[in-house]
Write an enzyme that holds these catalytic residues in place. Sequence first.
Site, short mmCIF file in Angstrom:
data_model
loop_
_atom_site.label_atom_id
_atom_site.label_comp_id
_atom_site.label_asym_id
_atom_site.label_seq_id
_atom_site.Cartn_x
_atom_site.Cartn_y
_atom_site.Cartn_z
CB SER A 124 -1.15 -0.33 0.76
OG SER A 124 -2.41 0.76 0.81
CG ASP B 18 -4.17 -2.47 0.64
OD1 ASP B 18 -3.11 -3.10 1.44
OD2 ASP B 18 -4.64 -0.72 0.43
#
Length: 347
Positions: A52, A204
């Site tokens: 991320s 993610d």
Amino acid sequence: MTGEAADGTPANRKRIKLALQGGGSHGAFTWGVLDCLLNDPRLEIEAVVGTSAGAMNAVVLVDGLDRGGPQAARARLAAFWNGVSDLAAASPLRPSLLDRMLGPGNMDFSPMWRVVDVMNKVFSPYELNPANANPLLDLLERTVDFPRLRASTQPPLFVCATNVLTGRLRVFERHEMSAPAVMASACLPTLFQAVEVDGSHYWDGGYCGNPPVFPLIYMGGGPDILIVQLNPINIPRVPRDMRSIIDRVNTLAFNSSLMREMRMIRFVTDLIDTGELSNGQYLRINIHTIDAEAELAALNASSKLNADAAFLRRLHALGVRKAQAFLDAHYDAIGQRSSTDIAAKFF
């Protein structure tokens, strides 16, 4: 006496592998940590894994190292985070005057934050943003020379994303790196459409590893892994509003895989220390951590979308302080032993 290499750096620099967590705009804390580490000539970054926001920091870092070493990497990281704050300055999603008066970071009284918070609970990103516009993707492509990054070899770089359909972790290595791969690693499904890479769709990477440390172990090399943590393991109070509850649920999910890996590392380390496994056959891993758990746990969920320049600079300064404190206290441990008590921190 330590000698010097031809470029003036110490000849016997200590090598560390970096594992960078994600956490939205809190990634500016990691920027500060990296800024401090890169400015210390006693250190060499051996490899990097990120998820991320950690993935973004990782690729910008390695791109800078490839362009011109530690000082170029510092400059590229600064350019990237200044670009993030420039995007925020042009966005209606900013802290209100009351937010700024109450303290840096949170946007709880920002009208646009309230709108975004409600809309994200009702509509998907496919409905709210059908064109799938993402200015952060454009910034990343302007900042990082991905063809050059893929062609070079050092230091090793790993970025992680979660396959939406299979639930499996995908580790993108340096030769596979692209802006979509990095955006896949940072794709929160309530904010962004799933990112397609090589025919597969990703969310993610934090759902499967935030960050995973196994790529740094499997690659071989040195034993020292430095984890830069953004997601607090401990928080001061029970969340009571819905946004704080959701944020804590996500934090628990994102920390769970890291905690499992830490337990396994501790298990293997104990077997090595008791002689049940040979240290010649199994690498004894040294774990180090830099975090700002108390400071970041005090911030609300809204702060993770706050890219106001003043807030990012404050996080950067906090990261520099925490990294320098780590070096002052634990530099001698690098290459020798863990400076983090894994059981006390992660069990």
